[in-house]
Design an enzyme around this catalytic site. Structure first.
Site, PDB file in Angstrom:
ATOM      1  N   LEU A  99       0.835  -1.191   0.000  1.00  0.00           N
ATOM      2  CA  LEU A  99       0.000   0.000   0.000  1.00  0.00           C
ATOM      3  C   LEU A  99       0.872   1.244   0.000  1.00  0.00           C
ATOM      4  O   LEU A  99       1.812   1.348   0.805  1.00  0.00           O
ATOM      5  CB  LEU A  99      -0.895  -0.019   1.243  1.00  0.00           C
ATOM      6  CG  LEU A  99      -1.738   1.219   1.549  1.00  0.00           C
ATOM      7  CD1 LEU A  99      -2.774   1.460   0.453  1.00  0.00           C
ATOM      8  CD2 LEU A  99      -2.430   1.069   2.903  1.00  0.00           C
ATOM      9  N   SER A 100       0.606   2.181  -0.912  1.00  0.00           N
ATOM     10  CA  SER A 100       1.319   3.449  -0.982  1.00  0.00           C
ATOM     11  C   SER A 100       2.819   3.223  -1.213  1.00  0.00           C
ATOM     12  O   SER A 100       3.203   2.681  -2.247  1.00  0.00           O
ATOM     13  CB  SER A 100       1.040   4.264   0.280  1.00  0.00           C
ATOM     14  OG  SER A 100       1.550   5.567   0.185  1.00  0.00           O
ATOM     15  N   SER A 101       3.679   3.573  -0.265  1.00  0.00           N
ATOM     16  CA  SER A 101       5.107   3.305  -0.438  1.00  0.00           C
ATOM     17  C   SER A 101       5.341   1.806  -0.615  1.00  0.00           C
ATOM     18  O   SER A 101       6.228   1.382  -1.361  1.00  0.00           O
ATOM     19  CB  SER A 101       5.881   3.822   0.779  1.00  0.00           C
ATOM     20  OG  SER A 101       7.273   3.672   0.608  1.00  0.00           O
TER      21      SER A 101
END
Length: 347
Positions: A133-135
């Site tokens: 998720l995300s990074s």
């Protein structure tokens, strides 16, 4: 980078065993932390899921705030939760080392964890998967480019293309704001250069992105599509499109069997992780997860929509639980059966 702690806390789940830290697992130049969740009953041989946290997050937060470990108790796979060494909890997705096979960076530490799990836990090397998720989604794309030999499939929630953050710092504003655009061929060449000379199979991929993402521009979603369709050698035009899949207002575009792109209308960077959908795409939510019986029965891949416009969940999909915002009605003749306060399933 936004904090996901509030979002994930709303879907925290009970677990039957503890998260265990492992050290001395192999080459780890940046000191990435390795945490492992092993369910009480394992498939034989066990598959492996690598679940990578968001910026400002931790392995422990992603462990307790997502359903991957809870579902491992049902399906018998092992979960590795890497922990970023950066003080801000973000992943190195920018350095030449991390973007290159066996050259160093955070990605090599994660690759070493996988190799350790295969040799130490008897993990099925042909059933290794990664999601983030995300990074963590950015790292998922990095690993798909630099270590395609290790993974069968990946799923990236709110990320950016492989090498989009390349440069001297942990943050790349041009990429984050969607200013970096390339041709499909150029993006594909970057990903292929992550492992020079590699000619083996490439992992199949899902990419997910909210249309209202103000942290990592939705433009990156289109760039990811260009990159991975090129790497996988398929057309940039979808072969199938499903509306309201897996949630109402979301659109799933399939580019053959090995690549899906899911656009979440009106969703911000806090995109809800669709763990069951990911496991279906990976082929991990199959029966026989415990007792050494292996895996045998595949589950249907998506939710559908009835002619009256009411979204319904397919058999074996999630239909309820604390924090659940998806379909709560099951396709006939299945019914929504409560497993615990956090998870109900169409059976």
């Amino acid at each position: 980078m936004v904090h996901f702690s509030t979002l994930l806390a709303s879907i925290a789940i009970p677990l039957f065993a503890a998260l265990k830290q492992v050290t001395g697992f192999g080459t780890n130049p940046t000191n990435v932390g390795m945490f492992v969740y092993t369910p009480s009953r394992l498939a034989s041989p066990p598959p492996l899921l690598v679940a990578i946290h968001y910026c400002s997050g931790t392995a422990q937060a992603f462990f307790s705030g997502t359903q991957y470990a809870n579902l491992a108790d049902t399906y018998g796979y092992i979960v590795i939760y890497p922990n970023a060494p950066d003080s801000g909890g973000c992943w190195d997705v920018h350095s030449t080392a991390t973007l290159t096979h066996n050259a160093g960076g955070d990605s090599l530490g994660i690759a070493s964890m996988i190799r350790y799990a295969i040799s130490t836990y008897g993990v099925d090397s042909k059933r290794v998967f990664v999601t983030g998720l995300s990074s963590g989604a950015m790292m998922t794309n990095v690993l798909a480019g630099a270590y395609p030999d290790l993974f069968q499939a990946g799923a990236a929630f709110a990320g950016v293309p492989y090498s989009c953050f390349a440069g001297s710092g942990m943050w790349n504003s041009d990429c984050a704001t969607g200013k970096i655009t390339k041709t499909a061929q150029a993006w594909g060449d970057l990903a292929r250069n992550g492992y020079p000379g590699y000619t083996g199979p490439r992992p199949k991929l899902q990419v997910w992105h909210g249309t209202n993402d103000q942290t990592l521009s939705y433009n990156n979603f289109g760039e990811e599509i260009k990159q991975w369709t090129n790497v996988l050698g398929v057309s940039g035009t979808p072969t199938a499109t499903q509306t309201n899949s897996p949630l109402n207002g979301w659109t799933r575009s399939s580019y053959g069997p090995n690549f899906q792109a899911i656009s979440a209308q009106g969703v911000t960077h806090d995109i809800p992780i669709q763990a069951n959908d990911v496991l279906t795409f990976f082929g991990l939510n199959t029966s026989g997860g415990g007792g050494g019986g292996g895996t045998t029965t595949s589950r249907p891949p998506t939710t559908g929509t009835t002619s009256t416009g009411v979204p319904q969940q397919t058999q074996w999909g999630q239909c309820g639980g604390i924090g659940w915002t998806g379909p709560t009605v099951c396709v006939s003749p299945t019914k929504c059966i409560k497993q615990n306060d956090y998870y109900s399933q169409c059976q």
